[in-house]
Design a protein around this motif. Structure first.
Motif, PDB file in Angstrom:
ATOM      1  N   GLU A   1      -6.893  30.495 -10.170  1.00 54.51           N
ATOM      2  CA  GLU A   1      -5.610  30.275 -10.638  1.00 54.51           C
ATOM      3  C   GLU A   1      -4.510  30.797  -9.975  1.00 54.51           C
ATOM      4  N   ALA A   2      -4.801  32.166  -9.306  1.00 51.62           N
ATOM      5  CA  ALA A   2      -3.599  32.947  -8.707  1.00 51.62           C
ATOM      6  C   ALA A   2      -3.316  31.923  -7.346  1.00 51.62           C
ATOM      7  N   LYS A   3      -4.549  31.452  -6.757  1.00 49.20           N
ATOM      8  CA  LYS A   3      -4.032  30.630  -5.560  1.00 49.20           C
ATOM      9  C   LYS A   3      -3.302  29.426  -5.635  1.00 49.20           C
ATOM     10  N   LYS A   4      -3.297  28.846  -6.975  1.00 46.29           N
ATOM     11  CA  LYS A   4      -2.734  27.701  -7.372  1.00 46.29           C
ATOM     12  C   LYS A   4      -1.232  28.041  -7.590  1.00 46.29           C
ATOM     13  N   LYS A   5      -1.009  29.419  -8.194  1.00 43.15           N
ATOM     14  CA  LYS A   5       0.337  29.886  -8.285  1.00 43.15           C
ATOM     15  C   LYS A   5       1.097  30.000  -6.840  1.00 43.15           C
ATOM     16  N   GLN A   6       0.134  30.390  -5.944  1.00 38.39           N
ATOM     17  CA  GLN A   6       0.883  30.982  -4.747  1.00 38.39           C
ATOM     18  C   GLN A   6       1.357  29.678  -3.840  1.00 38.39           C
ATOM     19  N   ARG A   7       2.362  29.850  -3.406  1.00 37.19           N
ATOM     20  CA  ARG A   7       2.987  28.523  -2.722  1.00 37.19           C
ATOM     21  C   ARG A   7       3.008  28.925  -1.166  1.00 37.19           C
ATOM     22  N   VAL A   8       2.558  28.186  -0.571  1.00 33.83           N
ATOM     23  CA  VAL A   8       2.306  28.214   0.785  1.00 33.83           C
ATOM     24  C   VAL A   8       3.796  27.783   1.550  1.00 33.83           C
ATOM     25  N   ILE A   9       4.295  28.665   2.375  1.00 32.72           N
ATOM     26  CA  ILE A   9       5.805  28.276   3.000  1.00 32.72           C
ATOM     27  C   ILE A   9       5.410  27.675   4.242  1.00 32.72           C
ATOM     28  N   GLU A  10       6.040  26.446   4.326  1.00 34.57           N
ATOM     29  CA  GLU A  10       5.599  25.454   5.466  1.00 34.57           C
ATOM     30  C   GLU A  10       6.933  25.682   6.678  1.00 34.57           C
TER      31      GLU A  10
END
Length: 210
Positions: A96-105
């Motif tokens: 769930e924490a990974k889903k909330k993390q946004r990867v900056i492209e």
């Protein structure tokens, strides 16, 4: 090879599922062999200091696991819990924490030194959209043939591009020429929440004596 009746067989022969779970950096059950441990019950109650064997017996009576949660303490702290359930819940929380993390492209905008106004504005809108979405933008100007003699045009073009994104982005580095490409990076400015309007002060009324 012969084994006597009192020989202790490898633990995984008895508890294959526990042996698999124990690979998560926690010592559990028979892996704990300290002379003394401080035990916490499955409901968080303090059960005092005792041997690991005594603690393991208490955990077995409850059909739960003995887990060492603070190996560096003196004595080490162990807790009675359902370790399989604990690991399942931890894995779920991590997902769930990974889903909330946004990867900056990093998005790239490419232009030529002779780009027209319409194309420039289209690329500018695209860059602004990327920046508003929280992504970094690499803006490049490609020089071909004799255009290499006028790289200053590319520098002016990039600085103008950055200026028109100035409200929402900042330039990480000044335009730099590498080979036939001159490029710069724009990063979105942090969004600051609007300030709450100050409450109007009520004027103090002075009492007059009659």
């Amino acid at each position: 090879m012969f084994l006597c009746a009192d020989a202790v067989l490898p633990r995984f022969l008895y508890f294959p599922e526990v042996f698999h779970i124990a690979s998560a950096n926690h010592q559990i059950n028979e892996e704990i062999n300290d002379k003394e441990i401080r035990l916490i019950g499955d409901k968080g109650e303090q059960l005092g200091i005792m041997s690991a064997r005594e603690a393991l017996d208490i955990a077995a009576e409850k059909d739960l696991d003995l887990v060492k949660i603070a190996p560096g303490s003196i004595p080490p702290v162990c807790k009675i819990m359902d370790y399989g359930k604990y690991r399942f819940e931890q894995t779920k929380k991590e997902k769930e924490a990974k889903k909330k993390q946004r990867v900056i492209e990093i998005k790239e905008i490419r232009m030529s030194p002779g780009i027209g106004d319409n194309d420039f504005n289209t690329k500018l809108k695209n860059a602004q959209k990327f920046l508003n979405d929280g992504d970094r933008v690499k803006v490049s100007v490609r020089f071909r043939g004799r255009e290499m003699a006028h790289t200053d045009i590319g520098a002016v073009l990039l600085k103008d591009f950055a200026a028109k994104c100035g409200e929402i982005a900042s330039m990480d580095k000044a335009p730099k020429l590498e080979g036939r490409n001159m490029s710069m990076f724009l990063s979105p400015k942090p969004v600051t929440p609007p300030k709450k309007p100050a409450k109007p002060k009520t004027p103090k009324t002075s009492e007059t004596e009659e």
